[in-house]
Scaffold this motif. Structure first.
Motif, PDB file in Angstrom:
ATOM      1  N   ILE A   1       0.842  -1.199   0.000  1.00  0.00           N
ATOM      2  CA  ILE A   1       0.000   0.000   0.000  1.00  0.00           C
ATOM      3  C   ILE A   1       0.873   1.244   0.000  1.00  0.00           C
ATOM      4  O   ILE A   1       0.662   2.166  -0.794  1.00  0.00           O
ATOM      5  CB  ILE A   1      -0.969  -0.012   1.205  1.00  0.00           C
ATOM      6  CG1 ILE A   1      -2.004  -1.119   1.029  1.00  0.00           C
ATOM      7  CG2 ILE A   1      -1.640   1.351   1.373  1.00  0.00           C
ATOM      8  CD1 ILE A   1      -2.840  -1.400   2.267  1.00  0.00           C
ATOM      9  N   ALA A   2       1.882   1.278   0.862  1.00  0.00           N
ATOM     10  CA  ALA A   2       2.782   2.428   0.936  1.00  0.00           C
ATOM     11  C   ALA A   2       3.512   2.634  -0.395  1.00  0.00           C
ATOM     12  O   ALA A   2       3.656   3.766  -0.862  1.00  0.00           O
ATOM     13  CB  ALA A   2       3.781   2.255   2.067  1.00  0.00           C
ATOM     14  N   SER A   3       3.942   1.539  -1.012  1.00  0.00           N
ATOM     15  CA  SER A   3       4.626   1.631  -2.292  1.00  0.00           C
ATOM     16  C   SER A   3       3.691   2.176  -3.376  1.00  0.00           C
ATOM     17  O   SER A   3       4.084   3.031  -4.174  1.00  0.00           O
ATOM     18  CB  SER A   3       5.147   0.253  -2.694  1.00  0.00           C
ATOM     19  OG  SER A   3       5.734   0.296  -3.967  1.00  0.00           O
ATOM     20  N   GLY A   4       2.473   1.693  -3.391  1.00  0.00           N
ATOM     21  CA  GLY A   4       1.494   2.170  -4.375  1.00  0.00           C
ATOM     22  C   GLY A   4       1.155   3.635  -4.184  1.00  0.00           C
ATOM     23  O   GLY A   4       1.043   4.396  -5.156  1.00  0.00           O
ATOM     24  N   VAL A   5       1.015   4.048  -2.938  1.00  0.00           N
ATOM     25  CA  VAL A   5       0.735   5.461  -2.645  1.00  0.00           C
ATOM     26  C   VAL A   5       1.911   6.311  -3.104  1.00  0.00           C
ATOM     27  O   VAL A   5       1.728   7.367  -3.717  1.00  0.00           O
ATOM     28  CB  VAL A   5       0.449   5.668  -1.143  1.00  0.00           C
ATOM     29  CG1 VAL A   5       0.448   7.145  -0.780  1.00  0.00           C
ATOM     30  CG2 VAL A   5      -0.874   5.031  -0.765  1.00  0.00           C
ATOM     31  N   ASN A   6       3.134   5.847  -2.835  1.00  0.00           N
ATOM     32  CA  ASN A   6       4.326   6.590  -3.239  1.00  0.00           C
ATOM     33  C   ASN A   6       4.371   6.752  -4.753  1.00  0.00           C
ATOM     34  O   ASN A   6       4.642   7.838  -5.265  1.00  0.00           O
ATOM     35  CB  ASN A   6       5.582   5.874  -2.725  1.00  0.00           C
ATOM     36  CG  ASN A   6       6.830   6.696  -2.903  1.00  0.00           C
ATOM     37  OD1 ASN A   6       6.819   7.777  -3.461  1.00  0.00           O
ATOM     38  ND2 ASN A   6       7.930   6.167  -2.427  1.00  0.00           N
ATOM     39  N   LYS A   7       4.106   5.678  -5.481  1.00  0.00           N
ATOM     40  CA  LYS A   7       4.112   5.747  -6.945  1.00  0.00           C
ATOM     41  C   LYS A   7       3.033   6.702  -7.455  1.00  0.00           C
ATOM     42  O   LYS A   7       3.275   7.498  -8.364  1.00  0.00           O
ATOM     43  CB  LYS A   7       3.901   4.362  -7.543  1.00  0.00           C
ATOM     44  CG  LYS A   7       5.098   3.450  -7.388  1.00  0.00           C
ATOM     45  CD  LYS A   7       4.819   2.056  -7.920  1.00  0.00           C
ATOM     46  CE  LYS A   7       5.982   1.130  -7.660  1.00  0.00           C
ATOM     47  NZ  LYS A   7       5.703  -0.243  -8.119  1.00  0.00           N
ATOM     48  N   ALA A   8       1.854   6.630  -6.850  1.00  0.00           N
ATOM     49  CA  ALA A   8       0.752   7.494  -7.277  1.00  0.00           C
ATOM     50  C   ALA A   8       1.065   8.965  -7.011  1.00  0.00           C
ATOM     51  O   ALA A   8       0.817   9.826  -7.866  1.00  0.00           O
ATOM     52  CB  ALA A   8      -0.538   7.093  -6.560  1.00  0.00           C
ATOM     53  N   THR A   9       1.624   9.259  -5.843  1.00  0.00           N
ATOM     54  CA  THR A   9       1.928  10.656  -5.533  1.00  0.00           C
ATOM     55  C   THR A   9       3.063  11.182  -6.414  1.00  0.00           C
ATOM     56  O   THR A   9       3.061  12.363  -6.765  1.00  0.00           O
ATOM     57  CB  THR A   9       2.270  10.855  -4.040  1.00  0.00           C
ATOM     58  OG1 THR A   9       3.342   9.999  -3.670  1.00  0.00           O
ATOM     59  CG2 THR A   9       1.057  10.601  -3.165  1.00  0.00           C
ATOM     60  N   ASP A  10       3.996  10.311  -6.795  1.00  0.00           N
ATOM     61  CA  ASP A  10       5.049  10.735  -7.723  1.00  0.00           C
ATOM     62  C   ASP A  10       4.453  11.128  -9.075  1.00  0.00           C
ATOM     63  O   ASP A  10       4.842  12.144  -9.658  1.00  0.00           O
ATOM     64  CB  ASP A  10       6.083   9.626  -7.922  1.00  0.00           C
ATOM     65  CG  ASP A  10       7.003   9.439  -6.727  1.00  0.00           C
ATOM     66  OD1 ASP A  10       7.012  10.307  -5.828  1.00  0.00           O
ATOM     67  OD2 ASP A  10       7.700   8.399  -6.686  1.00  0.00           O
ATOM     68  N   VAL A  11       3.519  10.334  -9.571  1.00  0.00           N
ATOM     69  CA  VAL A  11       2.875  10.633 -10.857  1.00  0.00           C
ATOM     70  C   VAL A  11       2.070  11.934 -10.749  1.00  0.00           C
ATOM     71  O   VAL A  11       2.154  12.800 -11.632  1.00  0.00           O
ATOM     72  CB  VAL A  11       1.964   9.461 -11.309  1.00  0.00           C
ATOM     73  CG1 VAL A  11       1.104   9.862 -12.489  1.00  0.00           C
ATOM     74  CG2 VAL A  11       2.805   8.244 -11.640  1.00  0.00           C
ATOM     75  N   ILE A  12       1.320  12.076  -9.667  1.00  0.00           N
ATOM     76  CA  ILE A  12       0.528  13.299  -9.481  1.00  0.00           C
ATOM     77  C   ILE A  12       1.440  14.519  -9.414  1.00  0.00           C
ATOM     78  O   ILE A  12       1.162  15.546 -10.032  1.00  0.00           O
ATOM     79  CB  ILE A  12      -0.343  13.195  -8.209  1.00  0.00           C
ATOM     80  CG1 ILE A  12      -1.408  12.116  -8.387  1.00  0.00           C
ATOM     81  CG2 ILE A  12      -0.983  14.538  -7.874  1.00  0.00           C
ATOM     82  CD1 ILE A  12      -2.113  11.718  -7.099  1.00  0.00           C
TER      83      ILE A  12
END
Length: 83
Positions: free
Chosen positions: A23-34
């Protein structure tokens, strides 16, 4: 039985507990894209989201941040004795 039934909520919580790092990894990837798509306009808010997800996952340091004090740097504790 609806989507938000207590049984489904309990299942979701159990899955989240088992997969904190993912979950933390997915959130990190999503926030990087945003952050990239918005040109850094919301970087401060996205950093808080990353930190919260990392804290939930049991870590204290979000990826891409500077290493924690003492990891590879000098000891700032004021102790000048050597071992």
């Amino acid at each position: 039985m609806g989507l938000l039934s207590s049984k489904n909520i309990a299942k979701a919580k159990a899955l989240a507990e088992k997969n904190k790092e993912k979950i933390a990894s997915g959130v990190n990837k999503a926030t990087d894209v945003i952050d990239q798509k918005t040109g850094g306009k919301h970087a401060d808010k996205l950093k808080k989201v990353d930190e919260a997800a990392k804290k939930y996952a049991g870590g204290t340091q979000a990826s891409g941040d500077a290493p924690e004090a003492g990891a590879d740097g000098p000891d700032d504790s004021g102790d000048t004795t050597t071992s």
